[in-house]
Design a protein around this motif. Structure first.
Motif, mmCIF file in Angstrom:
data_model
loop_
_atom_site.group_PDB
_atom_site.id
_atom_site.type_symbol
_atom_site.label_atom_id
_atom_site.label_comp_id
_atom_site.label_asym_id
_atom_site.label_seq_id
_atom_site.Cartn_x
_atom_site.Cartn_y
_atom_site.Cartn_z
ATOM 1 N N LYS A 203 0.676 -0.723 0.134
ATOM 2 C CA LYS A 203 -0.331 0.111 0.078
ATOM 3 C C LYS A 203 0.709 0.458 -0.139
ATOM 4 O O LYS A 203 0.769 2.154 -1.054
ATOM 5 C CB LYS A 203 -1.450 -0.106 1.679
ATOM 6 N N ASN A 204 1.840 1.212 0.754
ATOM 7 C CA ASN A 204 2.673 2.549 1.547
ATOM 8 C C ASN A 204 3.356 3.032 -0.352
ATOM 9 O O ASN A 204 3.068 4.148 -0.939
ATOM 10 C CB ASN A 204 3.937 2.459 1.782
ATOM 11 N N ILE A 207 0.821 3.851 -2.418
ATOM 12 C CA ILE A 207 0.586 5.390 -2.892
ATOM 13 C C ILE A 207 1.595 6.422 -3.186
ATOM 14 O O ILE A 207 1.215 7.647 -3.445
ATOM 15 C CB ILE A 207 0.234 5.516 -0.741
ATOM 16 N N ARG A 208 3.118 6.013 -2.813
ATOM 17 C CA ARG A 208 4.236 6.742 -2.976
ATOM 18 C C ARG A 208 3.973 7.287 -4.696
ATOM 19 O O ARG A 208 4.072 8.196 -4.770
ATOM 20 C CB ARG A 208 5.638 5.879 -1.783
#
Length: 229
Positions: A203-204, A207-208
């Protein structure tokens, strides 16, 4: 020993991923920024296409050149380490033996195991054991700068294909929003892939990638609006 082998294989995989994912991300984001910025300033498809094409070649060669220089430096460092250990073996074999023993201890072996491994290594190939345990490299199997350069070049061009095709083939009224959507999906894909293969939080990473891409496209769009024809 088995755990150390796994760690080395994992590090090698991460190095390959680093060049490929960075190249693809840079290709997607930088080319999207260029074509959206230019498309924001003019509707001329040839100006947009030529600007994007020039950016593709400039970015791909820049990425490849950077990787070549970086990995060449790494290769020189690895070769120098092998030379140091070979000289140590020739001039001070006892010190080399103690050095290998200390390396085994540092890498998690108990004293008895470290002594047995050291004795075995000096009966077979002490140089190979020294550079493997102390530096995590294989003798005569150095990192190839050309592989990294070519990988980065191909990855950059592959990533650049998505914004280039969308900006060229969509009509003027849909050109920019369609490119934004395609680029956003592409960045989510590269974020997911890099995180999945690198065993990092998915997820990180997604999103990044998405935030950086959207920010880049927003800024270049606004710059294009300032100089709109």
């Amino acid at each position: 020993m088995r755990e150390q082998e796994i760690d080395k294989n994992f590090s090698g995989r991460l190095n390959i991923l680093r060049a490929g994912v960075l190249g693809a991300n840079d290709g997607i984001i930088s080319i999207a920024g260029v074509v959206i910025g230019v498309a924001s300033a003019t509707e001329s498809i040839w100006i947009i296409f030529l600007s994007g094409l020039a950016a593709v070649f400039a970015g791909a060669f820049s990425m490849a050149g950077g990787e070549y220089v970086s990995v060449s430096t790494q290769k020189d460092t690895e070769e120098a380490a092998v030379v140091r250990e070979r000289d140590l073996l020739m001039k001070n074999p006892d010190i080399a033996r103690q050095s290998l023993y200390a390396a085994y201890i540092q890498n998690g072996e108990c004293e008895t195991s470290a002594q047995l491994l050291t004795n075995r290594a000096f009966l077979k190939d002490p140089l190979k054991a020294l550079v493997a345990e102390k530096y995590g490299i294989e003798v005569e199997e150095f990192t190839n700068p050309w592989h990294a350069a070519i990988s980065s070049f191909i990855a950059f061009v592959t990533g650049a294909i998505f914004p280039m095709l969308s900006i060229v083939f969509f009509s003027a009224s849909y050109r920019i929003p369609a490119t934004v959507v395609i680029v956003a999906l592409s960045l989510l894909g590269t974020g997911y892939t890099s995180a999945k293969l690198g065993k990092a939080p998915i997820k990180n990473a997604m999103i990044r990638n998405l935030v950086i891409g959207l920010l880049t496209m927003t800024v270049t769009y606004l710059v294009g609006q300032l100089f709109a024809i």
